[in-house]
Design a protein around this motif. Structure first.
Motif, mmCIF file in Angstrom:
data_model
loop_
_atom_site.group_PDB
_atom_site.id
_atom_site.type_symbol
_atom_site.label_atom_id
_atom_site.label_comp_id
_atom_site.label_asym_id
_atom_site.label_seq_id
_atom_site.Cartn_x
_atom_site.Cartn_y
_atom_site.Cartn_z
ATOM 1 N N GLU A 30 1.026 -1.127 -0.059
ATOM 2 C CA GLU A 30 -0.018 -0.003 -0.007
ATOM 3 C C GLU A 30 0.978 1.287 0.047
ATOM 4 O O GLU A 30 1.954 1.147 0.511
ATOM 5 N N GLN A 31 0.478 2.332 -0.517
ATOM 6 C CA GLN A 31 1.026 3.557 -0.662
ATOM 7 C C GLN A 31 0.152 4.481 0.084
ATOM 8 O O GLN A 31 -1.167 4.716 -0.091
ATOM 9 N N HIS A 32 0.874 5.484 0.863
ATOM 10 C CA HIS A 32 0.018 6.365 1.637
ATOM 11 C C HIS A 32 0.488 7.910 1.529
ATOM 12 O O HIS A 32 1.704 8.366 1.632
ATOM 13 N N GLN A 33 -0.364 8.615 0.856
ATOM 14 C CA GLN A 33 0.058 10.172 0.665
ATOM 15 C C GLN A 33 -0.723 10.859 1.612
ATOM 16 O O GLN A 33 -1.922 10.961 1.714
ATOM 17 N N VAL A 34 0.152 11.813 2.269
ATOM 18 C CA VAL A 34 -0.554 12.602 3.417
ATOM 19 C C VAL A 34 0.032 13.877 2.910
ATOM 20 O O VAL A 34 1.224 14.014 2.836
ATOM 21 N N GLU A 35 -0.897 14.953 2.499
ATOM 22 C CA GLU A 35 -0.300 16.313 2.272
ATOM 23 C C GLU A 35 0.905 16.979 3.270
ATOM 24 O O GLU A 35 0.280 16.942 4.609
ATOM 25 N N GLY A 36 1.833 17.169 2.773
ATOM 26 C CA GLY A 36 2.758 17.904 3.834
ATOM 27 C C GLY A 36 3.667 16.854 4.482
ATOM 28 O O GLY A 36 4.751 17.344 5.286
ATOM 29 N N LEU A 37 3.480 15.396 4.328
ATOM 30 C CA LEU A 37 4.595 14.650 4.733
ATOM 31 C C LEU A 37 4.958 13.715 3.655
ATOM 32 O O LEU A 37 4.393 13.659 2.586
ATOM 33 N N GLU A 38 6.131 13.119 4.064
ATOM 34 C CA GLU A 38 6.756 12.127 3.110
ATOM 35 C C GLU A 38 5.766 10.875 2.811
ATOM 36 O O GLU A 38 4.914 10.493 3.582
ATOM 37 N N THR A 39 5.717 10.401 1.372
ATOM 38 C CA THR A 39 5.213 9.391 0.936
ATOM 39 C C THR A 39 5.508 8.050 2.007
ATOM 40 O O THR A 39 6.622 7.987 2.304
ATOM 41 N N GLY A 40 4.302 7.491 2.588
ATOM 42 C CA GLY A 40 4.715 6.414 3.484
ATOM 43 C C GLY A 40 4.188 4.996 2.602
ATOM 44 O O GLY A 40 3.363 5.196 1.492
ATOM 45 N N TYR A 41 4.562 3.852 3.071
ATOM 46 C CA TYR A 41 4.177 2.646 2.520
ATOM 47 C C TYR A 41 4.180 1.627 3.380
ATOM 48 O O TYR A 41 4.567 1.514 4.559
ATOM 49 N N SER A 42 3.087 0.760 3.305
ATOM 50 C CA SER A 42 2.766 -0.323 3.995
ATOM 51 C C SER A 42 3.535 -1.532 3.349
ATOM 52 O O SER A 42 3.236 -1.881 2.106
ATOM 53 N N VAL A 43 4.503 -2.215 4.033
ATOM 54 C CA VAL A 43 5.367 -3.223 3.558
ATOM 55 C C VAL A 43 5.156 -4.547 4.184
ATOM 56 O O VAL A 43 5.320 -4.471 5.385
ATOM 57 N N GLU A 44 4.930 -5.506 3.598
ATOM 58 C CA GLU A 44 4.931 -7.034 4.222
ATOM 59 C C GLU A 44 6.122 -7.566 3.890
ATOM 60 O O GLU A 44 7.006 -7.885 2.927
ATOM 61 N N PHE A 45 6.788 -8.309 5.300
ATOM 62 C CA PHE A 45 7.949 -9.021 5.312
ATOM 63 C C PHE A 45 7.765 -10.350 5.428
ATOM 64 O O PHE A 45 6.922 -10.553 6.406
ATOM 65 N N PHE A 46 8.413 -11.330 5.060
ATOM 66 C CA PHE A 46 8.322 -12.610 5.173
ATOM 67 C C PHE A 46 9.681 -13.403 5.432
ATOM 68 O O PHE A 46 10.646 -12.820 4.979
ATOM 69 N N ASP A 47 9.268 -14.577 5.753
ATOM 70 C CA ASP A 47 10.560 -15.346 6.005
ATOM 71 C C ASP A 47 10.782 -16.163 4.561
ATOM 72 O O ASP A 47 9.869 -16.050 3.780
ATOM 73 N N LEU A 48 11.806 -17.104 4.607
ATOM 74 C CA LEU A 48 12.127 -17.727 3.318
ATOM 75 C C LEU A 48 11.135 -18.768 3.172
ATOM 76 O O LEU A 48 10.956 -19.241 1.964
ATOM 77 N N LEU A 49 10.321 -19.235 4.032
ATOM 78 C CA LEU A 49 9.178 -20.058 3.910
ATOM 79 C C LEU A 49 7.764 -19.496 3.199
ATOM 80 O O LEU A 49 6.971 -20.136 2.998
ATOM 81 N N GLY A 50 7.915 -18.106 3.260
ATOM 82 C CA GLY A 50 6.534 -17.269 2.694
ATOM 83 C C GLY A 50 5.704 -16.810 3.782
ATOM 84 O O GLY A 50 4.626 -16.633 3.477
ATOM 85 N N ASN A 51 6.003 -17.102 5.080
ATOM 86 C CA ASN A 51 5.259 -16.950 6.069
ATOM 87 C C ASN A 51 5.339 -15.470 6.553
ATOM 88 O O ASN A 51 6.491 -14.934 6.522
ATOM 89 N N THR A 52 4.287 -14.459 6.782
ATOM 90 C CA THR A 52 4.534 -13.066 7.159
ATOM 91 C C THR A 52 5.284 -12.994 8.514
ATOM 92 O O THR A 52 4.749 -13.503 9.306
ATOM 93 N N VAL A 53 6.141 -12.181 8.144
ATOM 94 C CA VAL A 53 6.900 -11.791 9.572
ATOM 95 C C VAL A 53 6.298 -10.672 10.067
ATOM 96 O O VAL A 53 6.264 -10.490 11.387
ATOM 97 N N ALA A 54 6.079 -9.515 9.641
ATOM 98 C CA ALA A 54 5.534 -8.312 9.764
ATOM 99 C C ALA A 54 4.828 -7.402 8.815
ATOM 100 O O ALA A 54 5.385 -7.509 7.742
ATOM 101 N N VAL A 55 3.977 -6.562 9.162
ATOM 102 C CA VAL A 55 3.719 -5.576 8.087
ATOM 103 C C VAL A 55 3.921 -4.265 8.756
ATOM 104 O O VAL A 55 3.235 -4.148 9.913
ATOM 105 N N ALA A 56 4.631 -3.485 8.051
ATOM 106 C CA ALA A 56 4.925 -2.137 8.764
ATOM 107 C C ALA A 56 4.575 -0.970 8.004
ATOM 108 O O ALA A 56 4.885 -1.004 6.774
#
Length: 83
Positions: A30-56
């Motif tokens: 996901e991409q997040h646009q908030v006027e006056g702020l730096e563009t933000g992103y939701s990023v999903e991180f996985f382990d090598l087996l494909g399991n989600t480690v975190a969404v930040a």
């Protein structure tokens, strides 16, 4: 830098509260646009087996695009940081 949805990105700093470390590879979901702020992103991180480690949700300055000189590596986490 503007990252496209579903592109791979590399984390530039440690986020120990999320269990994430500089060099971890994630996928922009996901991409997040908030006027006056730096563009933000939701990023999903996985382990090598494909399991989600975190969404930040992170500012773009915490990320970079992969380069041809990058190589995947394996990091053994300390006992307390393992899922």
């Amino acid at each position: 830098m503007n990252y496209q949805l579903y592109s791979d990105v590399i984390l530039l700093c440690n986020l120990s509260e999320e269990g994430l470390y500089a060099g971890d590879i994630g996928t922009v979901v996901e991409q997040h646009q908030v006027e006056g702020l730096e563009t933000g992103y939701s990023v999903e991180f996985f382990d090598l087996l494909g399991n989600t480690v975190a969404v930040a949700t992170l500012p773009g300055s915490y990320l970079r695009s992969p380069a041809s000189a990058d190589r995947p590596t394996v990091m053994i986490l300390p006992e307390g940081d393992r899922p």
